[in-house]
Scaffold this motif. Sequence first.
Motif, mmCIF file in Angstrom:
data_model
loop_
_atom_site.group_PDB
_atom_site.id
_atom_site.type_symbol
_atom_site.label_atom_id
_atom_site.label_comp_id
_atom_site.label_asym_id
_atom_site.label_seq_id
_atom_site.Cartn_x
_atom_site.Cartn_y
_atom_site.Cartn_z
ATOM 1 N N ASP A 23 30.326 23.070 4.535
ATOM 2 C CA ASP A 23 31.664 23.175 3.677
ATOM 3 C C ASP A 23 30.916 24.497 2.916
ATOM 4 N N GLU A 24 32.680 24.866 3.076
ATOM 5 C CA GLU A 24 32.126 26.657 2.555
ATOM 6 C C GLU A 24 31.883 26.277 0.986
ATOM 7 N N PHE A 25 32.528 25.721 -0.341
ATOM 8 C CA PHE A 25 31.854 26.216 -1.928
ATOM 9 C C PHE A 25 30.339 25.604 -1.423
ATOM 10 N N THR A 26 30.202 24.911 -1.097
ATOM 11 C CA THR A 26 27.913 24.378 -1.026
ATOM 12 C C THR A 26 27.703 25.342 -0.544
ATOM 13 N N ARG A 27 27.570 26.326 1.386
ATOM 14 C CA ARG A 27 27.136 26.916 1.577
ATOM 15 C C ARG A 27 26.796 28.048 0.784
ATOM 16 N N GLU A 28 27.818 28.900 -0.383
ATOM 17 C CA GLU A 28 27.625 29.244 -1.482
ATOM 18 C C GLU A 28 25.794 29.231 -2.377
ATOM 19 N N PHE A 29 26.256 28.040 -2.503
ATOM 20 C CA PHE A 29 24.396 27.975 -3.011
ATOM 21 C C PHE A 29 23.096 28.148 -2.154
ATOM 22 N N LEU A 30 23.376 28.227 -0.949
ATOM 23 C CA LEU A 30 21.890 27.912 0.183
ATOM 24 C C LEU A 30 21.766 29.274 0.301
ATOM 25 N N THR A 31 20.488 29.533 0.365
ATOM 26 C CA THR A 31 19.628 30.690 0.185
ATOM 27 C C THR A 31 19.625 31.042 1.882
ATOM 28 N N SER A 32 19.283 30.178 2.669
ATOM 29 C CA SER A 32 19.118 30.872 4.124
ATOM 30 C C SER A 32 19.761 28.753 5.430
ATOM 31 N N ASN A 33 19.140 29.822 5.883
ATOM 32 C CA ASN A 33 20.156 29.232 7.218
ATOM 33 C C ASN A 33 18.688 28.276 7.875
ATOM 34 N N GLU A 34 17.696 28.579 7.549
ATOM 35 C CA GLU A 34 16.225 27.682 7.575
ATOM 36 C C GLU A 34 15.792 26.463 6.666
ATOM 37 N N GLU A 35 15.880 25.676 8.062
ATOM 38 C CA GLU A 35 15.111 23.961 7.277
ATOM 39 C C GLU A 35 13.842 24.501 6.065
ATOM 40 N N VAL A 36 13.574 24.441 4.908
ATOM 41 C CA VAL A 36 12.358 24.940 4.149
ATOM 42 C C VAL A 36 11.509 22.910 5.077
ATOM 43 N N GLU A 37 12.224 22.275 4.169
ATOM 44 C CA GLU A 37 11.397 21.017 5.376
ATOM 45 C C GLU A 37 12.124 20.362 6.025
ATOM 46 N N GLU A 38 11.406 18.884 6.879
ATOM 47 C CA GLU A 38 12.743 18.471 7.581
ATOM 48 C C GLU A 38 14.306 18.222 6.816
ATOM 49 N N THR A 51 15.643 26.850 -8.637
ATOM 50 C CA THR A 51 16.234 26.505 -7.020
ATOM 51 C C THR A 51 15.457 25.311 -6.817
ATOM 52 N N MET A 52 15.917 24.261 -6.218
ATOM 53 C CA MET A 52 15.243 22.684 -5.734
ATOM 54 C C MET A 52 16.173 22.372 -3.329
ATOM 55 N N LEU A 53 15.259 22.209 -3.504
ATOM 56 C CA LEU A 53 15.680 21.403 -1.875
ATOM 57 C C LEU A 53 16.678 20.322 -2.236
ATOM 58 N N PHE A 54 17.539 20.799 -1.037
ATOM 59 C CA PHE A 54 19.247 20.660 -0.466
ATOM 60 C C PHE A 54 19.024 19.557 0.342
ATOM 61 N N PRO A 55 19.722 18.367 -0.084
ATOM 62 C CA PRO A 55 20.162 18.096 1.676
ATOM 63 C C PRO A 55 20.963 18.024 2.588
ATOM 64 N N GLU A 56 20.771 17.942 3.430
ATOM 65 C CA GLU A 56 21.210 18.941 4.743
ATOM 66 C C GLU A 56 22.837 18.309 5.045
ATOM 67 N N ASN A 57 23.032 17.150 4.095
ATOM 68 C CA ASN A 57 24.598 17.182 4.966
ATOM 69 C C ASN A 57 24.791 16.155 3.413
ATOM 70 N N ALA A 58 24.601 16.985 2.648
ATOM 71 C CA ALA A 58 25.465 16.898 0.447
ATOM 72 C C ALA A 58 26.535 18.006 0.311
ATOM 73 N N LYS A 59 27.245 17.497 -0.337
ATOM 74 C CA LYS A 59 28.626 18.708 -0.747
ATOM 75 C C LYS A 59 28.931 18.801 -1.531
ATOM 76 N N ILE A 60 29.030 19.973 -2.557
ATOM 77 C CA ILE A 60 28.582 20.030 -3.848
ATOM 78 C C ILE A 60 30.233 20.279 -3.996
ATOM 79 N N SER A 61 31.076 19.057 -4.981
ATOM 80 C CA SER A 61 32.739 19.566 -5.506
ATOM 81 C C SER A 61 32.977 20.098 -6.379
ATOM 82 N N SER A 62 33.586 21.339 -5.192
ATOM 83 C CA SER A 62 33.897 22.565 -6.679
ATOM 84 C C SER A 62 34.909 22.090 -7.956
ATOM 85 N N GLY A 63 35.693 21.057 -7.059
ATOM 86 C CA GLY A 63 36.135 20.256 -8.402
ATOM 87 C C GLY A 63 35.266 20.418 -9.928
ATOM 88 N N ASP A 64 33.975 19.672 -10.017
ATOM 89 C CA ASP A 64 33.117 19.187 -11.073
ATOM 90 C C ASP A 64 32.515 20.529 -11.107
#
Length: 194
Positions: A23-38, A51-64
């Motif tokens: 997801d292009e919009f979600t990707r804008e918030f991720l600082t690296s492609n390396e997992e911090v924790e599994e 900053t915070m941990l973000f689940p690998e399969n969650a998506k941020i809503s651009s509309g909200d």
Amino acid sequence: MSKEKESGKIDASSMPDTEAFKDEFTREFLTSNEEVEEGYYTFQSKTKGYTMLFPENAKISSGDYEQIENTYEALSFSENLNEENITYFISTNFEESSHAGNISLNTKLLSRVSGYDGEYSKYELNDKTIYFGEKQNNDKGFYSYIAYIKSNNTDKGIRFIYNGRCLDRDQSCELSPSNIRGKIKKITDSIKFK
């Protein structure tokens, strides 16, 4: 410094095959492609306030999504956990203002928005204080977790609401409160104010 950090973009050829990176919009918030924790990557607010941990399969809503300069940010993200037959939705409101220190105001606001009428448990972790509440409706397989996270050193705070339920109610759905609580606390406890 890596090329990713220099350009501010993550190299498309090295992106993980996860919903968060697809997801292009979600990707804008991720600082690296390396997992911090599994299963988790590092999310950074566009306000640069936390900053915070973000689940690998969650998506941020651009509309909200809403941002006011570097002092306010509202966003929501969701994820379907198909194997567990669970879907959840999380909304966060970050604020940097003198009102952030008004715990009564912020927990009342959280309670009103979420429909929560219980008490909040309070605990300190590193440089923040967390006020945590939970409610469940076992008949409908619905769980809510509510938290207000306040920086101990700045005028920053985050209102956090999690709502989870069975993805397909016709199938078996055993929402484990301890598992869900553990996942939510992993995210809220990982918040670092900048």
